[in-house]
Design a protein around this motif. Structure first.
Motif, PDB file in Angstrom:
ATOM      1  N   THR A  98      56.673  24.320  74.450  1.00  0.00           N
ATOM      2  CA  THR A  98      55.196  24.681  74.955  1.00  0.00           C
ATOM      3  C   THR A  98      54.208  23.477  74.211  1.00  0.00           C
ATOM      4  O   THR A  98      52.779  23.911  74.246  1.00  0.00           O
TER       5      THR A  98
ATOM      6  N   MET B   1      63.769  30.507  78.218  1.00  0.00           N
ATOM      7  CA  MET B   1      62.888  30.415  77.251  1.00  0.00           C
ATOM      8  C   MET B   1      62.661  28.615  76.900  1.00  0.00           C
ATOM      9  O   MET B   1      61.985  28.175  75.959  1.00  0.00           O
TER      10      MET B   1
ATOM     11  N   SER C  85      68.543  33.949  79.584  1.00  0.00           N
ATOM     12  CA  SER C  85      67.317  33.883  78.432  1.00  0.00           C
ATOM     13  C   SER C  85      67.174  32.727  77.927  1.00  0.00           C
ATOM     14  O   SER C  85      65.970  32.222  77.911  1.00  0.00           O
TER      15      SER C  85
ATOM     16  N   CYS D 107      63.156  27.202  70.846  1.00  0.00           N
ATOM     17  CA  CYS D 107      63.208  26.399  71.817  1.00  0.00           C
ATOM     18  C   CYS D 107      62.161  26.470  72.626  1.00  0.00           C
ATOM     19  O   CYS D 107      61.345  25.512  73.035  1.00  0.00           O
ATOM     20  N   GLN D 108      61.670  27.680  72.693  1.00  0.00           N
ATOM     21  CA  GLN D 108      60.240  27.886  73.559  1.00  0.00           C
ATOM     22  C   GLN D 108      59.167  27.223  72.793  1.00  0.00           C
ATOM     23  O   GLN D 108      58.373  26.638  73.639  1.00  0.00           O
ATOM     24  N   ARG D 109      59.096  27.457  71.543  1.00  0.00           N
ATOM     25  CA  ARG D 109      58.044  26.762  70.807  1.00  0.00           C
ATOM     26  C   ARG D 109      57.976  24.833  70.935  1.00  0.00           C
ATOM     27  O   ARG D 109      56.822  24.610  71.281  1.00  0.00           O
TER      28      ARG D 109
ATOM     29  N   THR E 167      61.640  23.759  62.153  1.00  0.00           N
ATOM     30  CA  THR E 167      60.490  23.352  62.518  1.00  0.00           C
ATOM     31  C   THR E 167      59.599  22.470  61.880  1.00  0.00           C
ATOM     32  O   THR E 167      59.193  21.424  62.684  1.00  0.00           O
TER      33      THR E 167
ATOM     34  N   GLY F 252      66.091  33.791  66.000  1.00  0.00           N
ATOM     35  CA  GLY F 252      64.944  32.982  66.210  1.00  0.00           C
ATOM     36  C   GLY F 252      65.294  31.670  66.970  1.00  0.00           C
ATOM     37  O   GLY F 252      64.431  30.758  67.166  1.00  0.00           O
TER      38      GLY F 252
ATOM     39  N   ASP G 133      63.611  31.407  70.385  1.00  0.00           N
ATOM     40  CA  ASP G 133      61.863  31.120  70.054  1.00  0.00           C
ATOM     41  C   ASP G 133      61.584  29.739  69.555  1.00  0.00           C
ATOM     42  O   ASP G 133      60.741  29.075  70.000  1.00  0.00           O
TER      43      ASP G 133
END
Length: 347
Positions: free
Chosen positions: A68, A108, A104, A63-65, A39, A58, A61
């Motif tokens: 967005t 995401m 999924s 990838c989604q962060r 991150t 995670g 997650d």
């Protein structure tokens, strides 16, 4: 292509990936062992492409962060399913699991999903190493990133054109109307003064009428150049329109703004402008200054109005001079010479 890739996965995953896609070595590679450590790297370095080990906790997650956040959403994310191939008696269950994980991943925010096991089978059956499935996804992702960069570059060029005056190469009035509220906000946030300086070329109409508009245009170019090369690096000049210029004086109070305005007036008047080999022009300017006060609006309209009113006073008092001070105060006035007489209606 000069590109950066961040691989998020453990040592075994990295080894499998390197064996399948040896051409990854041609890019700038960074490795993070897990999404948590990836991150801060993503935020700081903004790699062109992410290759994420799907079995890492995670991973989706992460990838989604990325997707967005508007400043990161352009990063191409490849999710790689690194699960071991199923035993012969379990082959009937794996396709359903594959479909679920792929769905999924894409939901995401993943741009691509690759099954490492199937990629290995394909690589073994291929006679050419450049037919690697993962390598193909990497190339596709980097092409998309390159297209994104070119689009951003084009938008930046168009924005610069829209905010630039083509004659003087200074920022234009639209740029000023965008920049002034921003600088007012910053000045108030830091508790620092800010001032405006409005300039108008004296008797500019006479230059156009006597020598023609091409000479007038050249005079404006030379004036803009002299301004640009004699301001402090944090002062911002704009061509406001016609023969008017406005300068945002950062971290500058009223008295200092008047001093700067007087210096600029002398800078313009003391040395003739060489238009060509046969023509030198003696040019003067009138100036009005105003400094930000508590009552001024956030857009700077009232501040600009005071500077403009002081400019009008300078012209009414005979031109080639500076008028400063606030509306509530008696404005300071300084004459710098006696301009040649011209009709009162000229600028």
């Amino acid at each position: 292509m000069d590109a950066s890739i961040l691989i998020v996965g453990d040592h075994e995953f990295l080894a499998s990936l390197s064996a399948l896609t040896p051409d990854l070595a041609a890019f700038t590679l960074e490795v993070a062992p897990n999404p948590h450590e990836a991150t801060p790297l993503i935020q700081a370095q903004q790699p062109d492409l992410l290759i994420i080990q799907a079995t890492q906790p995670g991973s989706l997650d992460l990838c989604q962060r990325v997707k967005t956040q508007s400043h990161l959403a352009w990063i191409y994310c490849v999710v790689v399913d690194d699960r071991q191939p199923p035993a012969p008696n379990e082959l009937g269950d794996r396709p359903q699991d594959d479909a679920h994980l792929e769905t999924s991943a894409l939901m995401m925010g993943a741009d691509a999903y690759v099954d490492l096991w199937r990629a290995e089978l394909q690589n073994k059956s291929s006679e050419k190493s450049d037919q690697s499935l993962i390598g193909a996804h990497v190339q596709a992702g980097l092409r998309r990133v390159q297209n994104h960069r070119e689009l951003i570059r084009t938008n930046d060029i168009l924005s610069a054109i829209a905010l630039s005056d083509p004659l003087t190469e200074l920022n234009n009035r639209r740029a000023f109307e965008w920049e002034l509220p921003r600088q007012i906000h910053n000045a108030r946030l830091r508790g620092m003064p800010i001032s405006l300086l409005m300039l108008d070329v004296d008797f500019f109409k006479s230059i156009n009428d006597t020598y023609g508009h091409l000479v007038g245009d050249r005079a404006l170019q030379l004036i803009a150049s002299r301004l640009r090369h004699n301001l402090r690096f944090y002062d911002t000049p704009f061509r406001y329109g016609g023969e008017e210029f406005v300068i945002i004086l950062s971290d500058t109070g009223n008295q200092e703004a008047e001093a700067i305005a007087n210096r600029i007036c002398r800078l313009i008047s003391d040395q003739p402008f060489v238009i060509d080999d046969s023509l030198d022009l003696n040019i003067t300017i009138s100036a009005g200054t105003a400094s930000l006060v508590v009552q001024d609006d956030a857009r700077g309209i009232s501040l600009l109005r005071r500077a403009d009113q002081n400019l009008l006073r300078a012209k009414a008092l005979g031109r080639n001079r500076v008028v400063g001070g606030q509306e509530s105060d008696a404005p300071g006035e300084s004459g710098l010479g006696n301009p040649d007489p011209s009709p009162a209606h000229e600028s």
